[in-house]
Design a protein around this motif. Sequence first.
Motif, short mmCIF file in Angstrom:
data_model
loop_
_atom_site.label_atom_id
_atom_site.label_comp_id
_atom_site.label_asym_id
_atom_site.label_seq_id
_atom_site.Cartn_x
_atom_site.Cartn_y
_atom_site.Cartn_z
N TYR A 17 0.83 -1.20 0.00
CA TYR A 17 0.00 0.00 0.00
C TYR A 17 0.87 1.25 0.00
N ILE A 18 1.90 1.25 0.82
CA ILE A 18 2.76 2.42 0.94
C ILE A 18 3.71 2.55 -0.25
N GLU A 19 4.36 1.47 -0.63
CA GLU A 19 5.34 1.51 -1.71
C GLU A 19 4.70 1.83 -3.06
N SER A 20 3.47 1.38 -3.24
CA SER A 20 2.78 1.60 -4.52
C SER A 20 1.94 2.87 -4.54
N ASN A 21 2.00 3.66 -3.45
CA ASN A 21 1.22 4.91 -3.37
C ASN A 21 -0.27 4.68 -3.62
N LYS A 22 -0.81 3.65 -3.00
CA LYS A 22 -2.22 3.34 -3.21
C LYS A 22 -3.14 4.45 -2.70
N PHE A 23 -2.61 5.30 -1.83
CA PHE A 23 -3.43 6.39 -1.31
C PHE A 23 -3.75 7.42 -2.38
N LEU A 24 -3.11 7.33 -3.54
CA LEU A 24 -3.42 8.22 -4.66
C LEU A 24 -4.65 7.74 -5.44
N GLU A 25 -5.08 6.52 -5.17
CA GLU A 25 -6.19 5.92 -5.91
C GLU A 25 -7.45 5.91 -5.06
N GLU A 26 -8.51 6.38 -5.63
CA GLU A 26 -9.78 6.43 -4.90
C GLU A 26 -10.30 5.03 -4.61
N PRO A 27 -10.68 4.74 -3.39
CA PRO A 27 -11.20 3.40 -3.08
C PRO A 27 -12.52 3.12 -3.80
N GLU A 28 -12.68 1.89 -4.16
CA GLU A 28 -13.87 1.47 -4.89
C GLU A 28 -15.14 1.79 -4.09
N GLY A 29 -16.11 2.39 -4.76
CA GLY A 29 -17.39 2.67 -4.13
C GLY A 29 -17.49 4.02 -3.46
N ARG A 30 -16.39 4.76 -3.41
CA ARG A 30 -16.41 6.04 -2.68
C ARG A 30 -17.31 7.07 -3.37
N SER A 31 -17.24 7.15 -4.68
CA SER A 31 -18.06 8.11 -5.42
C SER A 31 -19.38 7.46 -5.80
N LEU A 32 -20.41 7.74 -5.03
CA LEU A 32 -21.71 7.16 -5.32
C LEU A 32 -22.33 7.83 -6.53
N GLN A 33 -23.01 7.03 -7.34
CA GLN A 33 -23.71 7.58 -8.49
C GLN A 33 -24.98 8.29 -8.05
N SER A 34 -25.32 9.35 -8.78
CA SER A 34 -26.56 10.07 -8.47
C SER A 34 -27.78 9.28 -8.90
N SER A 35 -27.64 8.52 -9.98
CA SER A 35 -28.70 7.64 -10.44
C SER A 35 -28.06 6.53 -11.24
N SER A 36 -28.86 5.60 -11.70
CA SER A 36 -28.32 4.47 -12.46
C SER A 36 -27.72 4.91 -13.78
N LEU A 37 -28.05 6.15 -14.23
CA LEU A 37 -27.52 6.63 -15.50
C LEU A 37 -26.44 7.68 -15.32
N SER A 38 -26.04 7.95 -14.08
CA SER A 38 -25.14 9.08 -13.82
C SER A 38 -23.79 8.90 -14.48
#
Length: 293
Positions: A246-267
């Motif tokens: 996690y540290i060596e690959s700078n994973k903190f630069l990548e947004e975790p899966e599911g963080r940005s919720l969609q506004s709708s199914s078509l968003s």
Amino acid sequence: MSLSASHAQDPLNHGAKIRRLVKTITGLKDNVRTKADQLVEIFFDSSCPQSISVAIFAEKIVDQCLTPNKATFAYALAAVLVSSRVPLAMDLLLAQLNRACIYTVPKHITYSKTLFGTKEAYRQAIGYKEEDGVLESEEKYVKRVDSCMRLYGALVQTEDGGVQNKHGLTEGWAWLARFLNALPANLYTGVALLAFLEMAGFALYRRYKAQFKKLLNIIYRDFLSALKQRGGDAKFTIVITSIQSYIESNKFLEEPEGRSLQSSSLSRECAPDEYAQAPSSYHRPSNRGFYQY
């Protein structure tokens, strides 16, 4: 039905409604907002004490996040939206989380034969559950630590427009500092730290930049070194390798899966949000052996 019997049924009816609403929360913002509105309406129903309704809500949120493949960030958003109008909800949710996993405090209890007598008594003190007179397995306990820390990591970074998170990112930063200052490196704390970083590291880095990197350096230099000294079996190796990667690959630069919720199914097709182009390769590792979902 008599009046007294009717009143006796109210908490049961409210509880069933609350559990059903929480269970049907999805990864869509519109869905979460609708469910939050409906939950708040129930909480202000005078036919059932608010404290009971909110306690049921808190318990169900944690229970749902202990189940594999659930939308953790959606549950975190529901908690933030509800607690913005019913502050008690955040207090009881945190209490429920602390009850399910002491590392969300964070808290550590050191084993002492004089104090506990047996290892079984110690395990109960740190949160192992008893099932049919037998303590649950270490694997099951570690899975719960992982799940609870993921919910906590999601919770501290969740915001929605002008809605204030009563337990926001400053609390997440404080948690990490307290953790590194007070908790020893062992299997359980390693799992807790990794889960928290994978969920909250992205947001913490965006807010604290160089300060967050300094804490990662401390983790890499001190925490990992101490963890390596505890043992070389597969369970430790998995956690050590995952934190190091996690540290060596700078994973903190990548947004975790599911963080940005969609506004709708078509968003995704109609109105991508500001994170739509964030790296999509970051997913929960699937090779963690003893505690993978």
